[in-house]
Design an enzyme around this catalytic site. Structure first.
Site, PDB file in Angstrom:
ATOM      1  N   TYR A  34     -12.339  -2.628  -3.300  1.00  0.00           N
ATOM      2  CA  TYR A  34     -12.863  -2.710  -1.930  1.00  0.00           C
ATOM      3  C   TYR A  34     -14.393  -2.621  -1.897  1.00  0.00           C
ATOM      4  O   TYR A  34     -14.958  -2.190  -0.890  1.00  0.00           O
ATOM      5  CB  TYR A  34     -12.247  -1.596  -1.078  1.00  0.00           C
ATOM      6  CG  TYR A  34     -10.835  -1.900  -0.600  1.00  0.00           C
ATOM      7  CD1 TYR A  34     -10.555  -3.034   0.167  1.00  0.00           C
ATOM      8  CD2 TYR A  34      -9.781  -1.046  -0.904  1.00  0.00           C
ATOM      9  CE1 TYR A  34      -9.265  -3.316   0.611  1.00  0.00           C
ATOM     10  CE2 TYR A  34      -8.481  -1.322  -0.452  1.00  0.00           C
ATOM     11  CZ  TYR A  34      -8.240  -2.457   0.300  1.00  0.00           C
ATOM     12  OH  TYR A  34      -6.964  -2.731   0.756  1.00  0.00           O
ATOM     13  N   ASN A  43      -1.725  -0.144   7.313  1.00  0.00           N
ATOM     14  CA  ASN A  43      -1.231  -1.506   7.585  1.00  0.00           C
ATOM     15  C   ASN A  43      -0.405  -2.108   6.443  1.00  0.00           C
ATOM     16  O   ASN A  43      -0.280  -3.319   6.315  1.00  0.00           O
ATOM     17  CB  ASN A  43      -2.368  -2.422   8.045  1.00  0.00           C
ATOM     18  CG  ASN A  43      -3.470  -2.570   7.018  1.00  0.00           C
ATOM     19  OD1 ASN A  43      -3.362  -2.040   5.907  1.00  0.00           O
ATOM     20  ND2 ASN A  43      -4.509  -3.297   7.367  1.00  0.00           N
ATOM     21  N   HIS A  54      -1.725  -5.488   1.384  1.00  0.00           N
ATOM     22  CA  HIS A  54      -3.000  -6.179   1.144  1.00  0.00           C
ATOM     23  C   HIS A  54      -2.721  -7.603   0.668  1.00  0.00           C
ATOM     24  O   HIS A  54      -1.765  -7.835  -0.055  1.00  0.00           O
ATOM     25  CB  HIS A  54      -3.804  -5.444   0.058  1.00  0.00           C
ATOM     26  CG  HIS A  54      -4.925  -6.284  -0.491  1.00  0.00           C
ATOM     27  ND1 HIS A  54      -6.148  -6.362   0.140  1.00  0.00           N
ATOM     28  CD2 HIS A  54      -5.003  -7.117  -1.570  1.00  0.00           C
ATOM     29  CE1 HIS A  54      -6.928  -7.209  -0.541  1.00  0.00           C
ATOM     30  NE2 HIS A  54      -6.261  -7.669  -1.576  1.00  0.00           N
ATOM     31  N   GLU A 111      -9.076 -10.215  -8.120  1.00  0.00           N
ATOM     32  CA  GLU A 111      -8.224  -9.046  -7.910  1.00  0.00           C
ATOM     33  C   GLU A 111      -7.064  -9.002  -8.915  1.00  0.00           C
ATOM     34  O   GLU A 111      -6.710  -7.932  -9.410  1.00  0.00           O
ATOM     35  CB  GLU A 111      -7.711  -9.033  -6.459  1.00  0.00           C
ATOM     36  CG  GLU A 111      -8.858  -8.775  -5.470  1.00  0.00           C
ATOM     37  CD  GLU A 111      -8.492  -9.022  -4.011  1.00  0.00           C
ATOM     38  OE1 GLU A 111      -7.320  -9.332  -3.731  1.00  0.00           O
ATOM     39  OE2 GLU A 111      -9.394  -8.912  -3.161  1.00  0.00           O
ATOM     40  N   LYS A 120       0.841  -1.199   0.000  1.00  0.00           N
ATOM     41  CA  LYS A 120       0.000   0.000   0.000  1.00  0.00           C
ATOM     42  C   LYS A 120       0.883   1.257   0.000  1.00  0.00           C
ATOM     43  O   LYS A 120       2.107   1.164   0.217  1.00  0.00           O
ATOM     44  CB  LYS A 120      -0.925  -0.059   1.222  1.00  0.00           C
ATOM     45  CG  LYS A 120      -1.955  -1.218   1.137  1.00  0.00           C
ATOM     46  CD  LYS A 120      -2.797  -1.292   2.402  1.00  0.00           C
ATOM     47  CE  LYS A 120      -3.888  -2.354   2.292  1.00  0.00           C
ATOM     48  NZ  LYS A 120      -4.702  -2.430   3.545  1.00  0.00           N
TER      49      LYS A 120
END
Ligand code: ADP
Length: 169
Positions: A69, A132, A135, A146, A29
């Protein structure tokens, strides 16, 4: 798959080959990119023995983040999440391996980095759910979905790793 003999009898010595080869979408990310953690994160999956089939640095458009998402659309943090994911370049990766989806989730650790075990990526490298660093797909179906969403066909590459016979008997 040759899991059974010609008369349909189950062949126990082929049990290992029944474990499913899976594809998983892993993404560093924007915070992971900004913090210089790209190499560290790639390295964890590489060392584990998964096979890299796609890799690129990419500025994610809002529409793609929303599609990725979409299951979280109703969550209060959704707008923040979309801002976060589109706030800078991400590193998109496709990895393949036996049990790769669940295994990658274990390497990544819990969504909240403060609850993630030491030794996991989030446990070692992050402190907040909203930052975080990585992913990983949560199911083989989402892995396929994805990878198709983030990569064009020509961007993926199938290859045979020389280490293959040293990873699995
Ligand atoms: P995971 O990424 O571990 O599969 P989820 O699918 O539940 O977790 O959530 C997707 C992402 O949304 C998380 O990785 C995190 O970046 C963000 N997120 C989840 N819950 C929150 C929250 N309560 N506040 C802010 N961001 C969140």
């Amino acid at each position: 798959h040759a899991r059974r003999s010609a008369n349909g009898i189950f062949l126990p010595h082929l049990v290992a080959s029944m474990e499913q080869v899976e594809e998983t979408y892993i993404m560093v990310k924007p915070d992971g990119v900004q913090r210089g953690l790209v190499g560290e994160i790639i390295s964890r999956f590489e060392k584990k023995g998964f096979r890299l089939t796609g890799l690129k640095l990419f500025q994610c458009p809002k529409e793609l983040a929303e599609e990725h998402y979409k299951d979280l659309k109703t969550k209060s943090f959704f707008p923040k999440l979309i801002n976060y994911i589109t706030s800078g370049p991400v590193v998109c990766m496709a990895w393949e391996g036996v049990g790769a989806v669940a295994s990658a989730r274990k390497l990544i650790g819990s969504t909240n980095p403060l609850q993630a075990e030491p030794g996991t990526i989030r446990g070692d490298l992050a402190v907040q759910t909203g930052r975080n660093v990585v992913h990983g797909s949560d199911s083989p179906e989402n892995g396929k979905r994805e990878i198709a969403l983030w990569f064009k066909e020509g961007e993926l590459c199938q290859w045979t790793a020389v280490q293959a016979p040293w990873l699995r008997e």
